[in-house]
Design a protein around this motif. Sequence first.
Motif, PDB file in Angstrom:
ATOM      1  N   GLU A 164      60.954 -47.885  29.070  1.00  0.00           N
ATOM      2  CA  GLU A 164      61.287 -48.842  28.022  1.00  0.00           C
ATOM      3  C   GLU A 164      61.969 -48.149  26.843  1.00  0.00           C
ATOM      4  O   GLU A 164      62.884 -48.715  26.227  1.00  0.00           O
TER       5      GLU A 164
ATOM      6  N   TRP B 113      67.599 -59.451  30.153  1.00  0.00           N
ATOM      7  CA  TRP B 113      66.272 -59.018  29.717  1.00  0.00           C
ATOM      8  C   TRP B 113      65.622 -60.083  28.853  1.00  0.00           C
ATOM      9  O   TRP B 113      66.257 -60.657  27.966  1.00  0.00           O
ATOM     10  N   HIS B 114      64.349 -60.326  29.096  1.00  0.00           N
ATOM     11  CA  HIS B 114      63.557 -61.234  28.270  1.00  0.00           C
ATOM     12  C   HIS B 114      63.145 -60.498  26.991  1.00  0.00           C
ATOM     13  O   HIS B 114      62.635 -59.389  27.034  1.00  0.00           O
TER      14      HIS B 114
ATOM     15  N   ARG C 114      57.061 -54.697  30.989  1.00  0.00           N
ATOM     16  CA  ARG C 114      58.108 -55.289  31.816  1.00  0.00           C
ATOM     17  C   ARG C 114      58.440 -54.397  33.023  1.00  0.00           C
ATOM     18  O   ARG C 114      59.053 -54.842  33.985  1.00  0.00           O
TER      19      ARG C 114
ATOM     20  N   GLN D  52      54.448 -61.011  36.518  1.00  0.00           N
ATOM     21  CA  GLN D  52      54.649 -61.597  35.193  1.00  0.00           C
ATOM     22  C   GLN D  52      56.044 -62.211  35.097  1.00  0.00           C
ATOM     23  O   GLN D  52      56.674 -62.247  34.041  1.00  0.00           O
TER      24      GLN D  52
ATOM     25  N   ASN E 142      59.380 -63.503  34.408  1.00  0.00           N
ATOM     26  CA  ASN E 142      60.552 -63.074  33.661  1.00  0.00           C
ATOM     27  C   ASN E 142      60.325 -61.809  32.838  1.00  0.00           C
ATOM     28  O   ASN E 142      61.285 -61.177  32.404  1.00  0.00           O
ATOM     29  N   ASP E 143      59.073 -61.459  32.573  1.00  0.00           N
ATOM     30  CA  ASP E 143      58.809 -60.291  31.748  1.00  0.00           C
ATOM     31  C   ASP E 143      58.944 -58.983  32.516  1.00  0.00           C
ATOM     32  O   ASP E 143      58.970 -57.912  31.922  1.00  0.00           O
ATOM     33  N   ILE E 144      59.000 -59.058  33.844  1.00  0.00           N
ATOM     34  CA  ILE E 144      59.032 -57.832  34.638  1.00  0.00           C
ATOM     35  C   ILE E 144      60.413 -57.627  35.223  1.00  0.00           C
ATOM     36  O   ILE E 144      60.958 -58.496  35.869  1.00  0.00           O
TER      37      ILE E 144
END
Length: 511
Positions: free
Chosen positions: A365, A411-412, A421, A427, A429-431
């Motif tokens: 990240e 990316w969300h 993520r 999860q 859309n978060d992943i």
Amino acid sequence: MDSFYIFSSSLVLFIFTLLMIKFHSITRTSNSSSGNKLPSPPSLPIIGHLHLLGSVIPKSFEALARIYGPLIQLRLGASTCIVVSNAQVAREVMKTHELNFCYRPNFGSSEYFLYKGSYFITAPYGPYWRFMKKLCVTQLLSSSQLGRFMHIREQEIKKLLKSLMVCSKEGRECDLGFELTTLTNNILCRMAMSTTTCLDNDDAVEIHGLVKEFLEVGAKLSIGEVFGRLGKLDLFGYGKKLVKIVAKFDCILERIMEEHEHGDGCDDDEESTLDMMYILLRVYRDPNAQVRLTRNDIKAFFLDIFLAGTDTSSVALQWSMAEILNHPTILKKLKAEIDGVVGSTRLVNESDVPNLPYLQAVVKEVLRLHPTAPFALRQSSEDCIINGFYVKAQTRTLINVYAIMRDPQSWHNPQDFIPERFLDHDQANDIIKTSVNDFRYIPFGFGRRGCPGSSLALTVIQATIAALIQCFEWKIKGGDRVNMEEGSSFSAGLAKPLLCYPIISYNPFSL
């Protein structure tokens, strides 16, 4: 006084005339091109789009892409380039048309480079480049070579921890950026040529100083591109400064090469015979080598890896610590994971990293938000069509990695620091799961021209962060949060020094 006024006025008129000629030449060329014309913001005479750029160039390009699209053409003075700002177009350039874009542009005046024709990073795609890339993958930066030098990385991380513990015991602040740069420089110097193994050897310090000077002067010299042919006049003397810097670097490298050749190094047999210098000299002496290396080839390779490896890894480490310290919940989860896997009886090490998925997610990240190389540079060899637009041969192409990995279409909550993520659980859309073909996440580039040192960089970053979190609590000097302002350097590091007070929570040296 009158003669000086006449000379100054004449020089200004001369520069203006040449720039106007260049401007009209570019205009005629673009108007004569076939195919769809590339989108481009409105420009001004002479300076083109320079007035649209702020101090953080990738962020400026990202803002322009939001208005004019993911593939735009910019004119920066006398220099023209195209900028790619989303994953779809990046895939076209770096995969679909990879062979056509397997070249990297040269910036600045190459006549000032002592090793002209020997640089690996900017070498044309051909026999020499392919040979050096193969050498990196199979020997210089192979997994087995990295494994042999694990003890070097562990020793240097321990030196870093001891230095920080001295600061802690004395109750004084530390410049974490300086400490981390020293770490990455020493690791690279020892792996490359065993330069910090002698007690009276200051080569690593001098090399890093020269690398910093090279980056500063080289960046100023590259700005000369906006002046076109006038840039070759070296009006500000940056070219001459660059020659002196490289000459000093050359003297150090030549001496180290001779020491390796004559066996005069002061280190033990294992380390002195397995470093990168030894491997390259072995190839240099091999009459049957596929490509015969010159001494300049070897020196240029080391200059390349120091320019590409020292500050970039340090910057990634600084951003990592800044993001972690600014997110106490993430810090707590990371520390709990390290304590749960490693315990409190030994120091975390590289072999623990595969069992620390949250640590890996944190580093991924960090690199998504703060890529140490904000641009991947390419140049086309032939005319082609990209995203429906005609791109001429020899077009300089900047893939804006910074913008791609912050694209809200991919990316969300792209501006938020969310390590989760990257974790493999449901999860939605978060992943975002990364893969070799996912152009939403390209911190080390992609394909043939991707960074050959990515494994080393990740290894150093992950192991160092784990040790810093395991051994210390951290207090930020001057407040509760790190200033996250981005600097304007090539590595896009923190604008302000990372000043902290380390507080010992675990001392691995007291056992």
